[in-house]
Design an enzyme around this catalytic site. Structure first.
Site, PDB file in Angstrom:
ATOM      1  N   LYS A 134       1.206  -0.824  -0.342  1.00  0.00           N
ATOM      2  CA  LYS A 134       0.066  -0.270   0.364  1.00  0.00           C
ATOM      3  C   LYS A 134       1.068   1.233  -0.139  1.00  0.00           C
ATOM      4  O   LYS A 134       2.037   1.113   0.782  1.00  0.00           O
ATOM      5  CB  LYS A 134      -0.708  -0.132   1.242  1.00  0.00           C
ATOM      6  CG  LYS A 134      -2.318   0.829   1.683  1.00  0.00           C
ATOM      7  CD  LYS A 134      -2.360   1.080   2.367  1.00  0.00           C
ATOM      8  CE  LYS A 134      -4.333   2.083   2.459  1.00  0.00           C
ATOM      9  NZ  LYS A 134      -4.543   1.933   3.700  1.00  0.00           N
ATOM     10  N   SER A 174      -9.887   2.276   2.815  1.00  0.00           N
ATOM     11  CA  SER A 174      -8.675   2.753   1.693  1.00  0.00           C
ATOM     12  C   SER A 174      -7.682   1.498   1.185  1.00  0.00           C
ATOM     13  O   SER A 174      -7.347   2.564   0.093  1.00  0.00           O
ATOM     14  CB  SER A 174      -7.826   3.531   2.483  1.00  0.00           C
ATOM     15  OG  SER A 174      -7.519   2.863   4.036  1.00  0.00           O
ATOM     16  N   SER A 196      -9.632  -0.435   6.945  1.00  0.00           N
ATOM     17  CA  SER A 196      -8.773   0.034   5.427  1.00  0.00           C
ATOM     18  C   SER A 196      -8.158  -0.889   5.083  1.00  0.00           C
ATOM     19  O   SER A 196      -8.363  -1.235   4.240  1.00  0.00           O
ATOM     20  CB  SER A 196      -8.332   0.812   5.535  1.00  0.00           C
ATOM     21  OG  SER A 196      -9.140   1.869   6.032  1.00  0.00           O
TER      22      SER A 196
END
Lengths: 492, 477
Positions: A79, A154, A178
């Site tokens: 990420k 996210s 997330s």
């Protein structure tokens, strides 16, 4: 052999057995990206050249026996809020659009030690603020199951990349859901560990007291294996915990006999989609049939979790994001007059709308005169929520419920009503407030063909119970369907 | 009749702690160094970096708290103070607001009216900021983060002081305590000790405090005293003119001897303090506290008492010597080597003080080692050098810690104790100065002084004057 359909652990085994080379695995993944990225946009940064170079080095070490780990040679996505030395790290924000860190985050270093190959950085909601990956400054990521839908967020890029077989597993971060929510929306496994289990050093902070790094994987075995590698006691992170029980793969046991599972009634009330409800309760039933003791109970304070979360996370974020000011690194506005104008223009141009909204919210709740009424009250609520969970875990080994009230919404539907989007976090955020571990595992598909996630929540440091329960459920459930490939008309 | 005003003063004193590394990272705290060389991702606020507390900072803060009679907060926390400025790389400073490490203390000072206690409201730990360098030539500003993250404690007094003298006495007291602890060198000029003065005036007898101002940029005791006088007068003038004192922060310009407003209360920033989530609370156990308590050094009062018992030196000397930790250390170490407390004290009180004054230095700046002072004293004692030579050697030693034995050897300054050689010289001096000899014989005792001088000159200063005197008297009788 279809390399891409292998799990991370399977791939590593085949590499070890010399049935596949690391280079072949990397090339397969990049070929897949060629095919999918234009539409899905899972990645912000790809590094094929670097990946091939790593592949060569890793292959050598596997061949000469210095690398023997269960993940050696596996291509991995990170990420984009985790620092990677020498590789662009943007948090999907314009303000860090040109930022190249001088060091790697501890979790990434742990993976590298285990011999993985880092192939790129995945897209996310800007600074991890959002539930759809639509707030990214570099375009939204699309759900591999249906391109008209969001992948969740996210960590949407990470979840979609795993689901679309554009990597073998990915790291995400979870501040309020997330990891678990996009895992649920994309039909993959995602785990948020107990706060303090994975070092936050190198993770660009959103809500420091809630952030945790965790894996997004194809199955529970991969999840446990990655957890075992990334969990570490790191002296560079004062909130890192020293644990002796990080042998997570030892919990890959197909047995739930006597496992006490609590189902909070509060998680099945108004707002929960009926298909999601059915699938989750069916999973509970299946576990009960295997010998688990399943019981309903009342988990109080659920409705207070959202305001408490958005107060605390935004407060911390408003301060954590102050360093992005155009002085030292990242974006600086082109023209300005004096220091304050430079700050103002840089931050106005560099941050997106959702980030600005949370900075304003956070600054407000910390302002003198409001601190007690909002921030302190939120902290007290957080403590009460933790207490409610403590009481529940005195009775149950695992709490079972949905991950999100619905399956993945369509693109463009969520951001127009942020409050509604915030309400979608209802089942995940209390886990962060209480610092608990949680796992999301696919448990069905709705009529639209979108995956449904099952959430298991454990007491602090009880990841193994989650892994054991999830693993057992996965065996009951059997092979999970893969996203129908719209571009190929289905790969299998 | 003119109104009588009372000055009310409280102090915020920042002290830079003498740790080797910074408060939240392993970077060096050493002064100087090329810009941005003592830095790392943590103290430059790089994304993803996290602070880790330096234990020594906590120990120093506790030690200062114990020495100033504070309660130690055994469960204390750090908070973030948010404000934007480029010298502050994260745009928040890690400090303490809600649970500072020390509270409710106080120190005693001596005033004209006797002993007075100045209360200490709290002591908290925090990090220093970097340094902005304004490049006028290129019209830009540069930042040096070498100081960013250097540990500080801020000592906040109660508004208990009433005059510049009391303020100076309080600062001297703090400085001495902290120097005795070794927690800081407390040099105002170099900024390792900084004081902000909060001052208000009120009519004598009034109960309510007047509106206060905060004065910054005070980097010597003299500047502090001048600023207090100046601000007192400025506020009284305002009140006398029927105007109001504004609550504001002012900057003292010591060269112009006046201050100007930096920011008013209206511009006061909202720092949005909240608990620092990247650091865990500090739990100070009773055991840890006891360990620190046991390690506390002998402070001035105890030292003075001990000197009185151990060494036969005047009270005045004791006061001066213990008035500087460095001086006291030199005294004790030198005495331990040469066992001559009186002589050591003399060298410190007379020659050392003379040179410090002449060179405008502080006792802390003394660089000679106790070993070398002891050598010098012993050489003089054994009459290897005479007192004039000893003073000359001392001056060299004071300047750069020269080894006196080597210096005397190299320069050939040893006293000539060969009586034969001296006798020859004395005989020659007598022969060359018949007038003085005659004067002496006529009862002019002073004439012998001239003859001693001539002999010393002939011996290039390397004779023992006592011996010369004795020989002269013997030969002239």
């Amino acid at each position: 052999m279809d390399i891409l359909s292998l799990s991370a652990v399977e791939l590593a085994a085949k590499i070890k057995a010399k049935e596949v080379t690391v280079k072949e695995a990397v090339e397969a993944v990049f070929a897949r990206m060629e095919e999918k990225e234009k539409v899905l946009n899972c990645y912000v940064t790809l590094d094929k050249e670097g990946a091939l170079k790593q592949a060569e080095e890793v292959q050598k070490k596997i061949d000469d026996g210095t690398l023997t780990g269960a993940l050696a040679g596996v291509p991995v996505a990170i990420k984009d809020n985790m620092c990677t030395e020498g590789m662009l790290t943007t948090c999907s924000s314009k303000i860090l659009g040109n930022f190249i860190p001088t060091f790697s985050s501890e979790a990434v270093l742990n993976l590298k030690k285990a011999g993985v190959v880092i192939i790129g950085k995945t897209n996310m909601d800007e600074f991890a603020m959002g539930s759809t990956t639509e707030t990214s400054a570099f375009g939204e990521t699309r759900n591999p199951w249906n391109e008209k839908h969001v992948p969740g967020g996210s960590s949407g890029g990470s979840a979609a990349a795993v689901a679309a077989e554009e990597c073998f597993f990915a790291l995400g971060s979870d501040t309020g859901g997330s990891i678990r929510q996009p895992a649920s929306f994309c039909g993959v496994v995602g785990m948020k560990p107990t706060y303090g289990t994975v070092s936050r050093y190198g993770l660009i902070a959103y809500g420091s007291s809630l952030d945790q790094i965790g894996p997004l994987t194809k199955n529970v075995e991969d999840c446990a294996t990655v957890m075992e590698v990334i969990a570490s006691h790191d002296l560079k992170d004062s909130t890192s915990v020293k644990r002796e029980d990080t042998d997570f793969t030892s919990a890959l046991i197909e047995d739930v006999k006597g496992m006490k599972i609590g189902i909070p009634r509060d998680y099945f009330g108004e707002g929960l989609d009926s298909e999601v409800k059915e699938a989750v309760l069916a999973a509970a039933k299946a576990l009960e049939e295997k010998g688990a003791i399943v019981e309903e109970f009342d988990l109080s304070l659920v409705e207070y979790a959202i305001p408490a979360y958005y107060t605390i996370a935004s407060a911390e974020a408003s301060s954590n994001l102050e360093r992005f000011d155009g002085v030292k690194y990242g974006y600086r506005t082109e023209e300005y007059e004096g220091l304050h104008n430079m700050y103002k223009k840089t931050r106005s141009e560099g941050f997106g709308a959702e980030v600005k909204r949370r900075i304003m919210l956070g600054s407000f709740v910390l302002s003198s005169g409001y601190y007690d009424a909002y921030y302190l009250k939120a902290l007290r609520t957080k403590a009460l929520i933790k207490k409610a969970f403590d009481e529940a875990f005195a009775k149950y080994d695992v709490i079972l419920g949905p991950v999100a009230p619905t399956t993945a919404p369509e693109l463009g539907k969520s951001l127009s009503d942020p409050l509604k989007m915030y309400l979608g976090d209802i089942y995940t955020i209390s886990v962060n407030l209480a610092g608990l571990p949680g796992i999301s595992i696919p448990c069905g598909v709705d009529k639209k063909g979108l995956p449904i996630g099952l959430q298991l929540i454990g007491d602090c440091f009880q990841e193994k119970k989650l892994i054991q329960t999830a693993y057992t459920y996965e065996k009951i459930r059997g092979e999970f369907k893969k996203p129908a490939d719209s571009m190929e008309g289905g790969r299998k | 009749m003119a109104k009588q005003y009372e000055t009310v003063i409280g102090l915020e004193v920042h002290v830079e702690l003498a740790t080797k590394t910074k408060i939240f990272c392993g970077c060096s705290t050493a002064f100087g160094g090329e810009a941005n060389t003592h830095t790392c991702p943590v103290c430059t606020g790089m994304p993803g970096s996290l602070p880790v507390l330096n234990k020594q900072v906590v120990e120093y803060a506790i030690a200062v708290g114990l020495a100033t009679n504070c309660d130690i907060t055994q469960y204390c926390k750090f908070d973030r103070k948010n404000y934007f400025y480029p010298d502050n790389p994260q745009n928040y400073q890690i400090s303490q607001l809600y649970l500072p490490i020390c509270r409710n203390g106080g120190v005693e000072i001596e005033t004209e009216e006797g002993t007075k206690t100045i209360g200490i409201h709290e002591i908290h730990m925090e990090e220093d900021a970097g340094k902005l360098i304004h490049d006028e030539w290129n019209d830009c500003s540069l930042v040096d983060y070498n100081r960013s993250g250097v540990p500080l404690i801020e000592i906040v007094s109660e508004p208990d002081m009433r005059s510049a003298d009391e303020v100076i006495a309080y600062l001297e007291k703090l400085r001495l305590i902290i120097q005795y602890l070794g927690a800081s060198d407390c040099k105002l000029q170099e900024g390792s000790m900084r004081a902000d003065v909060n001052l208000s005036v009120r009519e004598v007898g009034a109960e309510k405090f007047g509106t206060r101002t905060e004065m910054k940029n005070l980097n010597s005791f003299k500047a502090i005293a001048r600023a207090i006088e100046g601000e007192r007068e400025r506020q009284i003038d305002l009140l006398e003119a029927g105007e109001e004192v504004l609550q504001e922060t002012r900057r003292w310009d010591d060269t112009k001897e006046c201050s100007y407003a930096m920011r008013s209360k209206e511009d006061a920033q909202d720092y949005r303090y909240f608990p620092e989530p990247d650091l865990v609370p500090i739990v100070i156990s009773d055991e840890w506290l006891d360990q620190i308590r046991e390690r506390q050094p002998e402070f001035r009062t105890e030292k003075m008492k001990r000197y009185k018992e151990e060494f036969e030196i005047p009270d005045y000397d004791i006061e001066i010597i213990t008035g500087s930790k460095h001086l006291a250390d030199i005294f004790e170490a030198t005495t331990a080597i040469c066992k001559q407390p009186k002589k050591v004290s003399n060298w410190l009180m007379v020659e050392t003080m003379r040179l410090l004054k002449e060179k405008e230095m502080e006792p802390e700046d003394i660089c000679f080692s106790p070993e070398n002072l002891a050598k010098l004293i012993m050489m003089a004692d054994k009459k290897e050098i005479n007192s004039t030579v000893a003073k000359e050697v001392f001056e060299v030693m004071f300047a750069n810690d020269t080894d006196p034995e080597k210096y005397v050897e190299e320069k050939g300054l040893k006293t000539v104790n060969d009586e034969g050689a001296l006798r020859t010289t004395v005989e020659k001096v007598i022969a060359d100065n018949p007038q003085s000899v005659e004067d002496y014989h006529n009862g002019k005792e002073k004439a012998i002084g001239f003859l001693v001088g001539q002999t010393m000159k002939a011996m290039q200063g390397k004779a023992d004057p006592g011996m010369v005197n004795k020989l002269l008297k013997e030969l002239l009788s």
